[in-house]
Design a protein around this motif. Structure first.
Motif, PDB file in Angstrom:
ATOM      1  N   PRO A 114      23.827 -16.052 -48.671  1.00  0.00           N
ATOM      2  CA  PRO A 114      25.254 -15.826 -48.441  1.00  0.00           C
ATOM      3  C   PRO A 114      25.702 -14.485 -49.032  1.00  0.00           C
ATOM      4  O   PRO A 114      25.330 -14.117 -50.133  1.00  0.00           O
ATOM      5  N   VAL A 115      26.506 -13.796 -48.276  1.00  0.00           N
ATOM      6  CA  VAL A 115      26.988 -12.478 -48.670  1.00  0.00           C
ATOM      7  C   VAL A 115      28.406 -12.637 -49.198  1.00  0.00           C
ATOM      8  O   VAL A 115      29.175 -13.464 -48.707  1.00  0.00           O
ATOM      9  N   GLU A 116      28.771 -11.831 -50.194  1.00  0.00           N
ATOM     10  CA  GLU A 116      30.132 -11.887 -50.723  1.00  0.00           C
ATOM     11  C   GLU A 116      31.118 -11.505 -49.623  1.00  0.00           C
ATOM     12  O   GLU A 116      30.898 -10.543 -48.901  1.00  0.00           O
ATOM     13  N   PRO A 117      32.229 -12.244 -49.500  1.00  0.00           N
ATOM     14  CA  PRO A 117      33.182 -11.918 -48.435  1.00  0.00           C
ATOM     15  C   PRO A 117      33.865 -10.574 -48.665  1.00  0.00           C
ATOM     16  O   PRO A 117      34.187  -9.884 -47.725  1.00  0.00           O
ATOM     17  N   PHE A 118      34.101 -10.218 -49.925  1.00  0.00           N
ATOM     18  CA  PHE A 118      34.721  -8.936 -50.233  1.00  0.00           C
ATOM     19  C   PHE A 118      33.789  -8.173 -51.166  1.00  0.00           C
ATOM     20  O   PHE A 118      33.711  -8.476 -52.351  1.00  0.00           O
ATOM     21  N   PRO A 119      33.059  -7.187 -50.657  1.00  0.00           N
ATOM     22  CA  PRO A 119      32.133  -6.466 -51.521  1.00  0.00           C
ATOM     23  C   PRO A 119      32.888  -5.650 -52.573  1.00  0.00           C
ATOM     24  O   PRO A 119      33.989  -5.168 -52.335  1.00  0.00           O
ATOM     25  N   ARG A 120      32.272  -5.541 -53.736  1.00  0.00           N
ATOM     26  CA  ARG A 120      32.897  -4.788 -54.820  1.00  0.00           C
ATOM     27  C   ARG A 120      32.806  -3.299 -54.551  1.00  0.00           C
ATOM     28  O   ARG A 120      31.783  -2.797 -54.118  1.00  0.00           O
ATOM     29  N   HIS A 121      33.877  -2.614 -54.824  1.00  0.00           N
ATOM     30  CA  HIS A 121      33.887  -1.166 -54.680  1.00  0.00           C
ATOM     31  C   HIS A 121      33.691  -0.542 -56.052  1.00  0.00           C
ATOM     32  O   HIS A 121      34.195  -1.056 -57.053  1.00  0.00           O
ATOM     33  N   PRO A 122      32.979   0.568 -56.141  1.00  0.00           N
ATOM     34  CA  PRO A 122      32.789   1.199 -57.445  1.00  0.00           C
ATOM     35  C   PRO A 122      34.113   1.713 -57.998  1.00  0.00           C
ATOM     36  O   PRO A 122      34.992   2.141 -57.264  1.00  0.00           O
ATOM     37  N   CYS A 123      34.244   1.630 -59.303  1.00  0.00           N
ATOM     38  CA  CYS A 123      35.474   2.095 -59.956  1.00  0.00           C
ATOM     39  C   CYS A 123      35.513   3.612 -59.942  1.00  0.00           C
ATOM     40  O   CYS A 123      34.503   4.285 -60.087  1.00  0.00           O
ATOM     41  N   GLU A 124      36.691   4.140 -59.784  1.00  0.00           N
ATOM     42  CA  GLU A 124      36.862   5.587 -59.820  1.00  0.00           C
ATOM     43  C   GLU A 124      37.411   5.989 -61.175  1.00  0.00           C
ATOM     44  O   GLU A 124      38.346   5.382 -61.695  1.00  0.00           O
ATOM     45  N   LEU A 125      36.815   6.998 -61.758  1.00  0.00           N
ATOM     46  CA  LEU A 125      37.257   7.506 -63.044  1.00  0.00           C
ATOM     47  C   LEU A 125      37.771   8.926 -62.878  1.00  0.00           C
ATOM     48  O   LEU A 125      37.184   9.725 -62.164  1.00  0.00           O
ATOM     49  N   ALA A 126      38.867   9.207 -63.530  1.00  0.00           N
ATOM     50  CA  ALA A 126      39.416  10.562 -63.489  1.00  0.00           C
ATOM     51  C   ALA A 126      39.269  11.181 -64.870  1.00  0.00           C
ATOM     52  O   ALA A 126      39.615  10.578 -65.879  1.00  0.00           O
ATOM     53  N   GLY A 127      38.760  12.376 -64.903  1.00  0.00           N
ATOM     54  CA  GLY A 127      38.595  13.076 -66.169  1.00  0.00           C
ATOM     55  C   GLY A 127      39.527  14.275 -66.227  1.00  0.00           C
ATOM     56  O   GLY A 127      39.667  15.011 -65.257  1.00  0.00           O
ATOM     57  N   ILE A 128      40.188  14.440 -67.338  1.00  0.00           N
ATOM     58  CA  ILE A 128      41.103  15.569 -67.511  1.00  0.00           C
ATOM     59  C   ILE A 128      40.537  16.443 -68.623  1.00  0.00           C
ATOM     60  O   ILE A 128      40.376  15.994 -69.757  1.00  0.00           O
ATOM     61  N   GLY A 129      40.232  17.652 -68.260  1.00  0.00           N
ATOM     62  CA  GLY A 129      39.681  18.568 -69.252  1.00  0.00           C
ATOM     63  C   GLY A 129      40.786  19.311 -69.992  1.00  0.00           C
ATOM     64  O   GLY A 129      41.728  19.814 -69.384  1.00  0.00           O
ATOM     65  N   ILE A 130      40.703  19.354 -71.301  1.00  0.00           N
ATOM     66  CA  ILE A 130      41.694  20.068 -72.113  1.00  0.00           C
ATOM     67  C   ILE A 130      40.945  21.097 -72.939  1.00  0.00           C
ATOM     68  O   ILE A 130      40.067  20.756 -73.735  1.00  0.00           O
ATOM     69  N   ASP A 131      41.269  22.346 -72.722  1.00  0.00           N
ATOM     70  CA  ASP A 131      40.633  23.366 -73.551  1.00  0.00           C
ATOM     71  C   ASP A 131      41.561  23.748 -74.706  1.00  0.00           C
ATOM     72  O   ASP A 131      42.660  23.244 -74.841  1.00  0.00           O
ATOM     73  N   SER A 132      41.143  24.630 -75.533  1.00  0.00           N
ATOM     74  CA  SER A 132      41.878  24.940 -76.749  1.00  0.00           C
ATOM     75  C   SER A 132      43.160  25.731 -76.486  1.00  0.00           C
ATOM     76  O   SER A 132      44.032  25.805 -77.365  1.00  0.00           O
ATOM     77  N   ASP A 133      43.320  26.287 -75.320  1.00  0.00           N
ATOM     78  CA  ASP A 133      44.526  27.084 -75.033  1.00  0.00           C
ATOM     79  C   ASP A 133      45.631  26.267 -74.374  1.00  0.00           C
ATOM     80  O   ASP A 133      46.699  26.805 -74.093  1.00  0.00           O
ATOM     81  N   SER A 134      45.432  24.998 -74.144  1.00  0.00           N
ATOM     82  CA  SER A 134      46.445  24.222 -73.434  1.00  0.00           C
ATOM     83  C   SER A 134      47.606  23.872 -74.360  1.00  0.00           C
ATOM     84  O   SER A 134      47.481  23.820 -75.579  1.00  0.00           O
ATOM     85  N   THR A 135      48.778  23.623 -73.788  1.00  0.00           N
ATOM     86  CA  THR A 135      49.977  23.305 -74.561  1.00  0.00           C
ATOM     87  C   THR A 135      49.853  21.920 -75.183  1.00  0.00           C
ATOM     88  O   THR A 135      50.386  21.690 -76.278  1.00  0.00           O
ATOM     89  N   ALA A 136      49.155  20.994 -74.531  1.00  0.00           N
ATOM     90  CA  ALA A 136      49.003  19.655 -75.077  1.00  0.00           C
ATOM     91  C   ALA A 136      48.199  19.709 -76.358  1.00  0.00           C
ATOM     92  O   ALA A 136      48.502  19.029 -77.347  1.00  0.00           O
ATOM     93  N   HIS A 137      47.194  20.534 -76.390  1.00  0.00           N
ATOM     94  CA  HIS A 137      46.353  20.635 -77.586  1.00  0.00           C
ATOM     95  C   HIS A 137      47.102  21.349 -78.715  1.00  0.00           C
ATOM     96  O   HIS A 137      46.966  20.990 -79.873  1.00  0.00           O
ATOM     97  N   SER A 138      47.876  22.330 -78.402  1.00  0.00           N
ATOM     98  CA  SER A 138      48.555  23.094 -79.451  1.00  0.00           C
ATOM     99  C   SER A 138      49.701  22.302 -80.075  1.00  0.00           C
ATOM    100  O   SER A 138      50.029  22.483 -81.228  1.00  0.00           O
ATOM    101  N   THR A 139      50.348  21.403 -79.316  1.00  0.00           N
ATOM    102  CA  THR A 139      51.421  20.606 -79.899  1.00  0.00           C
ATOM    103  C   THR A 139      50.869  19.546 -80.825  1.00  0.00           C
ATOM    104  O   THR A 139      51.520  19.173 -81.782  1.00  0.00           O
TER     105      THR A 139
END
Length: 67
Positions: free
Chosen positions: A40-65
């Motif tokens: 028997p096959v699953e009626p709804f196959p699982r989809h892989p999770c999507e991950l989002a990565g946000i890169g922050i370098d040393s010059d960004s305003t978020a890092h400086s605050t």
């Protein structure tokens, strides 16, 4: 009227049509039997999770605050 036994090409056409029908029916039976035995096959196959990565370098305003 012609004698049916002398019309060999008619018998050849009928034999070809019969063999095609027989192959179609047997292929359908094999497909049906294989589908029944399959796991028997699953009626709804699982989809892989999507991950989002946000890169922050040393010059960004978020890092400086924070620092």
């Amino acid at each position: 009227m012609s004698d049916w036994t002398s019309l060999w090409y008619v018998w050849l056409i009928l034999l070809t049509v019969f063999l095609l029908l027989l192959c179609g029916v047997s292929a359908s039976c094999v497909k049906f039997c294989c589908r029944k035995k399959r796991l028997p096959v699953e009626p709804f196959p699982r989809h892989p999770c999507e991950l989002a990565g946000i890169g922050i370098d040393s010059d960004s305003t978020a890092h400086s605050t924070v620092t």
